[in-house]
Design a protein around this motif. Structure first.
Motif, PDB file in Angstrom:
ATOM      1  N   ARG A  26      50.640  34.699  39.242  1.00  0.00           N
ATOM      2  CA  ARG A  26      50.868  33.347  39.731  1.00  0.00           C
ATOM      3  C   ARG A  26      49.683  32.452  39.366  1.00  0.00           C
ATOM      4  N   PHE A  27      49.897  31.145  39.406  1.00  0.00           N
ATOM      5  CA  PHE A  27      48.823  30.207  39.112  1.00  0.00           C
ATOM      6  C   PHE A  27      47.687  30.333  40.122  1.00  0.00           C
ATOM      7  N   ASP A  28      48.030  30.437  41.428  1.00  0.00           N
ATOM      8  CA  ASP A  28      46.968  30.529  42.436  1.00  0.00           C
ATOM      9  C   ASP A  28      46.192  31.832  42.313  1.00  0.00           C
ATOM     10  N   GLU A  29      46.850  32.901  41.839  1.00  0.00           N
ATOM     11  CA  GLU A  29      46.128  34.151  41.611  1.00  0.00           C
ATOM     12  C   GLU A  29      45.149  33.996  40.447  1.00  0.00           C
ATOM     13  N   LEU A  30      45.606  33.401  39.373  1.00  0.00           N
ATOM     14  CA  LEU A  30      44.737  33.184  38.216  1.00  0.00           C
ATOM     15  C   LEU A  30      43.578  32.257  38.577  1.00  0.00           C
ATOM     16  N   ALA A  31      43.869  31.224  39.363  1.00  0.00           N
ATOM     17  CA  ALA A  31      42.810  30.309  39.789  1.00  0.00           C
ATOM     18  C   ALA A  31      41.809  31.021  40.681  1.00  0.00           C
ATOM     19  N   GLY A  32      42.287  31.915  41.549  1.00  0.00           N
ATOM     20  CA  GLY A  32      41.382  32.680  42.413  1.00  0.00           C
ATOM     21  C   GLY A  32      40.477  33.593  41.607  1.00  0.00           C
ATOM     22  N   ILE A  33      41.030  34.236  40.578  1.00  0.00           N
ATOM     23  CA  ILE A  33      40.222  35.089  39.702  1.00  0.00           C
ATOM     24  C   ILE A  33      39.173  34.249  38.978  1.00  0.00           C
ATOM     25  N   GLY A  34      39.578  33.079  38.477  1.00  0.00           N
ATOM     26  CA  GLY A  34      38.634  32.193  37.795  1.00  0.00           C
ATOM     27  C   GLY A  34      37.524  31.732  38.716  1.00  0.00           C
ATOM     28  N   LEU A  35      37.856  31.398  39.954  1.00  0.00           N
ATOM     29  CA  LEU A  35      36.841  30.968  40.926  1.00  0.00           C
ATOM     30  C   LEU A  35      35.854  32.094  41.211  1.00  0.00           C
ATOM     31  N   PHE A  36      36.372  33.313  41.360  1.00  0.00           N
ATOM     32  CA  PHE A  36      35.486  34.444  41.637  1.00  0.00           C
ATOM     33  C   PHE A  36      34.513  34.666  40.480  1.00  0.00           C
ATOM     34  N   ILE A  37      35.025  34.637  39.259  1.00  0.00           N
ATOM     35  CA  ILE A  37      34.160  34.813  38.083  1.00  0.00           C
ATOM     36  C   ILE A  37      33.116  33.702  38.027  1.00  0.00           C
TER      37      ILE A  37
END
Length: 456
Positions: A26-37
């Motif tokens: 999902r978009f929010d999952e990808l955004a969460g991964i990007g934020l963590f990185i």
């Protein structure tokens, strides 16, 4: 924006972009991964340059409330055994991320807002630690005194019950403060005392089987110790890598160690602990097997409990409408002698009220995110998390202001924010421990000036 910030931003954007080729994300999952990185790489790059305990809170929130739920949703959530054991997410991804993703963004915004409005936050931190070093020249005996008091208090915690036990617990934390006082002083034998203090801290974790405090203190303390040092990029990432490996190893053997020690199946201690560690290191395939990895994922997945809060409220229990939040704030200021039945930390009541689960013999809690939702629903919970993060950020701003005249206040930050950087507790534990910690620090400075003639 300097080159390192540009590189970090590009990596944080490109990794989710590549992962988006898998249409199941999902978009929010990808955004969460990007934020963590993004926040992880910035955290590593800031080693030696800046110090903010709340950066750890952001990373833990993203890890436990976004990344681990992503793993569970994609790998474990449809497994019949996981569902039977109630380790699934309990609510749909739409509903979970519909609250959690904006709630984490709100928390980050609240934490970062004061820093954005201030000039040269990093420079102020650096100047404060330099003044602390100057202040502690010839005063290493203060750190030694703290270590002795903390060591003695550690034994007394076994025998002193109730609220008085919490006072002794606070004095026990002087052991950690004493280590930092000695480190930043010019004390001649400081390496010996630092080694002894670390031995005591690690031994206590082995004795109790509780390693969370050790991990958090080491993270908060190490970042402070490295502040102001010139550290190469390779060394920074080596430190981060070793830290991550250390946490993974601790988490992977913690359950087995507790089972042996707490249930009387064997004698605890360094020998047993290092034997378990050796087994994990010699069998690294366990870290790549989804079945063997599940206990670690499950323990780190705070989203599992938040999902159960969202499933239970308001379907089977009404929203608390701020009751537990306001009660927690009141409990932080009113002593138990005046309020005998005031709430206690530990999560038992919150778990029963907000999830319907009755827990006995172990600790589990709904987290500030779960409590925010359980009180205020989605919109109100998101707004609450903004002010929750802002509250802690303003406390740090206040402490930096105090640091102009009392620079050693910076050395107390690891114990002040020991519980505040955690997400597996609740608002009562996080706020109460910080406010009582601030009162304790004030008392120590006051007593040092008044009775010991020591300018702490």
């Amino acid at each position: 924006m300097n080159l390192s910030k540009i590189i970090v931003t590009l990596i944080a954007f490109l990794v989710p972009l590549l992962m988006s080729m898998d249409a199941t994300f999902r978009f929010d999952e990808l955004a969460g991964i990007g934020l963590f990185i993004f926040f992880l790489l910035n955290f590593i790059n800031d080693i030696g340059k800046s110090y903010n305990p709340l950066d750890i809170l952001i990373l833990i929130a993203l890890l436990q409330c976004m990344l681990m739920p992503i793993v569970v949703f994609h790998v474990y959530n449809d497994n019949a055994l996981i569902i039977a054991l109630k380790y699934d997410m309990s609510v749909s991804a739409d509903r979970y991320y519909g609250f959690m993703f904006p709630a984490i963004l709100a928390l980050i915004a609240g934490i970062k807002l004061p820093g954005l409005l201030q000039r040269s936050y990093q420079e102020r931190i650096y100047q404060t630690i330099q003044r602390a070093k100057q202040h502690l020249q010839g005063k290493g005996n203060i750190g030694l005194l703290f270590i002795i008091v903390g060591f003695v208090a550690g034994f007394l915690t076994i025998f002193v019950p109730g609220d008085l036990g919490y006072v002794v617990y606070l004095f026990e934390k002087l052991l950690y403060v004493g280590v930092l006082y000695i480190y930043f002083s010019d004390y001649k034998s400081k390496k010996l005392y630092l080694g002894l203090a670390f031995f005591v801290i690690f031994s206590k974790s082995l004795f109790t089987g509780m390693f969370g405090e050790l991990v958090y203190i080491m993270a908060l303390g190490t970042m402070l110790v490295l502040l102001g040092k010139r550290i190469g990029t390779f060394l920074k990432y080596s430190i981060a890598f070793l830290g991550i490996v250390f946490v993974l190893l601790v988490q992977s053997v913690k359950s087995d160690y507790r089972d042996i020690v707490w249930k009387g199946a064997g004698e605890g201690g360094a020998g047993l602990y290092f034997s378990l560690l050796t087994n994990r290191i010699t069998e690294p395939e366990q870290f790549f097997d989804w079945t063997s990895l599940f206990p670690i994922v499950n323990r780190a997945n705070q989203g599992m409990i938040i999902g159960k809060v969202m499933d239970h409220v308001p379907a089977r229990a009404p929203f608390a409408e701020g009751e537990t939040i306001f009660t927690s704030l009141a409990a932080s200021f009113v002593p138990r002698i005046l309020w005998p039945d005031k709430p206690i930390s530990g999560g038992k009541k919150n778990m029963e009220r907000f999830t319907g689960f009755i827990i006995e013999g172990y600790s589990m809690n709904i987290s500030p995110f779960g409590e925010a939702y359980g009180n205020f629903d989605v919109g109100g919970g998101i707004a609450f998390m903004f002010f929750y993060g802002l509250f802690f950020a303003l406390i740090i701003t206040l402490l930096l202001f105090i640091g102009k005249t009392r620079p050693t206040i910076l050395l107390w930050l690891p114990i002040l924010f020991l519980n505040a950087v955690q997400t597996e507790t609740d608002v009562l534990m996080c706020v109460n421990s910080l406010l009582k910690g601030l009162m304790f620090v004030w008392f120590c400075y006051w007593a040092g000036d008044r009775f010991l003639r020591l300018k702490l």
